[in-house]
Scaffold this active site. Structure first.
Site, PDB file in Angstrom:
ATOM      1  CG  HIS A   7      -2.960   1.865  -0.523  1.00 26.88           C
ATOM      2  ND1 HIS A   7      -2.072   0.726  -0.764  1.00 26.88           N
ATOM      3  CD2 HIS A   7      -3.948   1.416  -0.837  1.00 26.88           C
ATOM      4  CE1 HIS A   7      -2.881  -0.155  -1.396  1.00 26.88           C
ATOM      5  NE2 HIS A   7      -3.924   0.273  -1.472  1.00 26.88           N
TER       6      HIS A   7
ATOM      7  CB  CYS B   9      -4.317  -2.933  -0.373  1.00 26.35           C
ATOM      8  SG  CYS B   9      -5.966  -2.630  -1.054  1.00 26.35           S
TER       9      CYS B   9
ATOM     10  CD  GLU C  89       1.254   1.395   0.231  1.00 22.81           C
ATOM     11  OE1 GLU C  89       0.816   1.553   1.390  1.00 22.81           O
ATOM     12  OE2 GLU C  89       0.700   0.563  -0.656  1.00 22.81           O
TER      13      GLU C  89
END
Lengths: 223, 79
Positions: free
Chosen positions: A196, A86, A198
């Site tokens: 994302h 990002c 994560e």
């Protein structure tokens, strides 16, 4: 796999990234403040998501000129692995570690939702243990994710297998060229991506799809 | 001494913000607006130096930070 996350004023996905790396690698994760000039020894350096410097000037522009960056560029030149997610992807393009630029979303809206990603190229350490062609769910949250580059560079990225991920099933949230969601450097040791992973690695997140990327890079670097 | 740097999007780079502004002008009733490209202006105050030196210095600033030359052009004006 030893990993280190670089922190900037305005980073806000740093804790998510540290947690994902620590839990999946089973090793403590080092953190580095942007004002440092030396990196700790690690196999993987990560630029996390967020809004470094409030996105002033251009997203990632100020962070890309911070004191730690020459060390990160040197590490990448030596073949160390670098992941930018990002805002981290925006920094990598601004720093010249990846080609192109991430522009304002075509819709002009900030998008925060789940999209579908297709794993396109499995020829880098980041994706070599992922399933080519697999379509998986992943969250996005950004305002400037509209990948742009000149026609010649786009052709190179496509022909050299450097498009790691594409938005699939008509879920391109930002108007990026060729539905590009993530690209790698020529040597394959730098990956930048808008989504994302994560944020989708434990049951509480509602899914584990993001783990595959971290597990892939871990297996590749252990080999 | 003072200088002004103007940064604009290169031709062929989509400008959704410019498009939205164009649409908004249309809805205000302004007719015949055939295109808008949004850019940025930077006003710099510099310690005195020769014009040649100032232009060279500002060009370096543009290349390294003020503009992203992948998508933007810049022009420099000493004022």
């Amino acid at each position: 796999m030893k990993s280190a996350v670089i922190l900037f004023p305005g980073s806000n996905r740093d804790c998510d990234m540290i947690k994902a790396l620590a839990q999946i690698s089973g090793q403590p994760v080092a953190t580095v403040w942007h004002a440092e000039t030396e990196l700790p020894d690690a196999d993987l350096y990560v630029l996390p998501g967020g809004f470094s410097y409030g996105d002033y000037l251009r997203s990632g522009a100020i962070a890309a000129r911070s004191h730690i960056m020459p060390a990160l560029k040197a590490a990448a030149d030596q073949g160390r692995h670098v992941l930018g997610v990002c805002n981290g992807f925006q920094m990598l393009t601004e720093a010249g570690l990846l080609p192109g630029a991430l522009m304002r979303n075509a819709s002009l809206h900030f998008v925060c939702k789940e999209i579908m990603l297709e794993t396109i190229s499995t020829n880098s350490a980041f994706t070599s243990h992922m399933e080519k062609g697999k379509v998986w769910r992943c969250p996005v949250a950004h305002h400037d994710g509209n990948y742009f580059t000149d026609a010649e560079t786009l052709k190179e990225l496509e022909s050299e297998g450097r498009v790691a991920f594409r938005y699939a099933d008509g879920t391109n949230p930002n108007g990026s060229l060729n539905d590009i969601a993530g690209i790698t450097s020529a040597k394959g040791n730098v990956l930048g991506m808008m989504p994302h992973p994560e944020n989708l690695f434990e049951d509480l997140h509602g899914g584990l799809e993001g783990r595959a990327l971290f597990e892939s890079v871990m297996q590749s670097l252990a080999a | 001494m003072k200088a002004r740097v103007t940064v604009t999007l290169k031709n062929g780079v989509l400008d959704p913000q410019g498009k939205a502004i164009e649409g908004s002008l249309g809805s205000l009733g302004f007719e015949g607006v055939e295109g808008i490209r949004q850019g940025k202006v930077f006003d710099l105050e510099l310690a005195d130096r020769t014009d040649t030196q100032a232009k060279a210095d500002i060009q370096a600033m543009c290349e390294q930070l003020l503009a992203n030359t992948v998508i933007e052009n810049y022009s420099i004006e000493l004022i």
